[in-house]
Design a protein around this motif. Structure first.
Motif, mmCIF file in Angstrom:
data_model
loop_
_atom_site.group_PDB
_atom_site.id
_atom_site.type_symbol
_atom_site.label_atom_id
_atom_site.label_comp_id
_atom_site.label_asym_id
_atom_site.label_seq_id
_atom_site.Cartn_x
_atom_site.Cartn_y
_atom_site.Cartn_z
ATOM 1 N N ALA A 102 0.839 -1.206 0.000
ATOM 2 C CA ALA A 102 0.000 0.000 0.000
ATOM 3 C C ALA A 102 0.870 1.251 0.000
ATOM 4 O O ALA A 102 0.570 2.227 -0.697
ATOM 5 C CB ALA A 102 -0.935 -0.004 1.214
ATOM 6 N N ALA A 103 1.970 1.208 0.742
ATOM 7 C CA ALA A 103 2.871 2.360 0.778
ATOM 8 C C ALA A 103 3.553 2.593 -0.573
ATOM 9 O O ALA A 103 3.970 3.710 -0.873
ATOM 10 C CB ALA A 103 3.924 2.163 1.872
ATOM 11 N N LEU A 104 3.650 1.556 -1.378
ATOM 12 C CA LEU A 104 4.260 1.689 -2.703
ATOM 13 C C LEU A 104 3.312 2.321 -3.724
ATOM 14 O O LEU A 104 3.722 2.594 -4.854
ATOM 15 C CB LEU A 104 4.707 0.317 -3.227
ATOM 16 N N GLY A 105 2.076 2.560 -3.337
ATOM 17 C CA GLY A 105 1.082 3.107 -4.251
ATOM 18 C C GLY A 105 1.563 4.303 -5.058
ATOM 19 O O GLY A 105 1.463 4.300 -6.297
ATOM 20 N N PRO A 106 2.094 5.344 -4.425
ATOM 21 C CA PRO A 106 2.567 6.497 -5.204
ATOM 22 C C PRO A 106 3.705 6.151 -6.170
ATOM 23 O O PRO A 106 3.750 6.671 -7.289
ATOM 24 C CB PRO A 106 3.039 7.484 -4.128
ATOM 25 N N ASP A 107 4.609 5.256 -5.758
ATOM 26 C CA ASP A 107 5.696 4.856 -6.650
ATOM 27 C C ASP A 107 5.158 4.077 -7.846
ATOM 28 O O ASP A 107 5.617 4.262 -8.973
ATOM 29 C CB ASP A 107 6.729 4.010 -5.900
ATOM 30 N N LEU A 108 4.187 3.201 -7.598
ATOM 31 C CA LEU A 108 3.590 2.438 -8.697
ATOM 32 C C LEU A 108 2.860 3.370 -9.661
ATOM 33 O O LEU A 108 2.932 3.193 -10.881
ATOM 34 C CB LEU A 108 2.636 1.374 -8.151
ATOM 35 N N ALA A 109 2.186 4.366 -9.111
ATOM 36 C CA ALA A 109 1.498 5.345 -9.968
ATOM 37 C C ALA A 109 2.505 6.113 -10.818
ATOM 38 O O ALA A 109 2.251 6.373 -12.002
ATOM 39 C CB ALA A 109 0.668 6.297 -9.113
ATOM 40 N N ALA A 110 3.655 6.434 -10.248
ATOM 41 C CA ALA A 110 4.688 7.152 -11.001
ATOM 42 C C ALA A 110 5.246 6.276 -12.120
ATOM 43 O O ALA A 110 5.472 6.752 -13.236
ATOM 44 C CB ALA A 110 5.810 7.607 -10.064
ATOM 45 N N VAL A 111 5.449 4.997 -11.840
ATOM 46 C CA VAL A 111 5.928 4.072 -12.871
ATOM 47 C C VAL A 111 4.893 3.957 -13.981
ATOM 48 O O VAL A 111 5.224 4.005 -15.170
ATOM 49 C CB VAL A 111 6.245 2.685 -12.261
ATOM 50 N N ALA A 112 3.625 3.822 -13.606
ATOM 51 C CA ALA A 112 2.556 3.708 -14.604
ATOM 52 C C ALA A 112 2.467 4.971 -15.449
ATOM 53 O O ALA A 112 2.259 4.907 -16.661
ATOM 54 C CB ALA A 112 1.224 3.425 -13.913
ATOM 55 N N GLU A 113 2.669 6.122 -14.823
ATOM 56 C CA GLU A 113 2.611 7.383 -15.571
ATOM 57 C C GLU A 113 3.767 7.487 -16.568
ATOM 58 O O GLU A 113 3.591 7.986 -17.671
ATOM 59 C CB GLU A 113 2.621 8.577 -14.630
ATOM 60 N N ARG A 114 4.938 6.982 -16.181
ATOM 61 C CA ARG A 114 6.064 6.984 -17.128
ATOM 62 C C ARG A 114 5.772 6.078 -18.318
ATOM 63 O O ARG A 114 6.166 6.356 -19.446
ATOM 64 C CB ARG A 114 7.345 6.516 -16.438
ATOM 65 N N ALA A 115 5.059 4.974 -18.048
ATOM 66 C CA ALA A 115 4.723 4.044 -19.128
ATOM 67 C C ALA A 115 3.646 4.619 -20.036
ATOM 68 O O ALA A 115 3.639 4.340 -21.234
ATOM 69 C CB ALA A 115 4.243 2.716 -18.548
ATOM 70 N N HIS A 116 2.748 5.395 -19.463
ATOM 71 C CA HIS A 116 1.668 5.988 -20.255
ATOM 72 C C HIS A 116 1.387 7.376 -19.719
ATOM 73 O O HIS A 116 0.492 7.575 -18.909
ATOM 74 C CB HIS A 116 0.413 5.119 -20.189
ATOM 75 N N PRO A 117 2.165 8.384 -20.155
ATOM 76 C CA PRO A 117 1.986 9.748 -19.629
ATOM 77 C C PRO A 117 0.597 10.285 -19.953
ATOM 78 O O PRO A 117 0.024 9.948 -20.988
ATOM 79 C CB PRO A 117 3.063 10.567 -20.339
#
Length: 159
Positions: A102-117
């Motif tokens: 759950a704490a990784l949520g923001p990091d995962l969102a950042a990775v997803a945004e890099r994959a699909h800005p």
């Protein structure tokens, strides 16, 4: 088919290719039952055992997810599978592990945004030549471990 071939070319380990195809086939089977859609049927006809990322993308499309949501699902899958394995194999506290996820949520969102800005993207599929621009990261130690795992007498996981 082309995207599946590109995934194949980017997966050096035969064991990891087989695991990805097994996971893709299983995801495709479930997705076809949960979200009946022509896109899933077409994938099953063309590539009965697609790589997991390909099956995930088509399943997300069939479920009505955005490309950004599909990227987030892929990022979450990349960490939740190993986390679940760690709980089983190492006897870690499942609540602590899920709190970490759950704490990784923001990091995962950042990775997803890099994959699909966010922002406008051309409609429809990418032109075939653009698939060559996909990343081809490697982890030789993981490739070697996957091959060793595939030959082990006892295996607890597909991947």
């Amino acid at each position: 088919e082309l995207l599946d071939e590109e995934a194949d070319a980017r997966t050096a380990s035969p064991a990891q290719r087989a695991a990805s195809r097994t996971q893709g086939r299983l995801l495709l089977r479930v997705a076809r039952r949960v979200w009946p859609a022509e896109a899933l049927e077409e994938l099953a006809r063309r590539t009965p055992s697609p790589h997991h990322p390909v099956a995930l993308g088509v399943a997300a499309y069939a479920a009505g997810a955005t490309a950004g949501e599909a990227a987030l699902a892929a990022a979450y899958h990349a960490v939740s599978g190993p986390a679940t394995a760690a709980v089983r194999l190492l006897g870690l506290d499942p609540v602590a592990v899920h709190a970490l996820l759950a704490a990784l949520g923001p990091d995962l969102a950042a990775v997803a945004e890099r994959a699909h800005p966010p922002g406008p993207h051309p409609p429809g599929p990418r032109p075939p030549g653009s698939w060559a621009e996909l990343p081809a990261c490697s982890a030789p130690a993981l490739d070697l471990l996957a091959e060793q795992h595939a030959r082990a007498e006892v295996r607890l996981f597909v991947s």
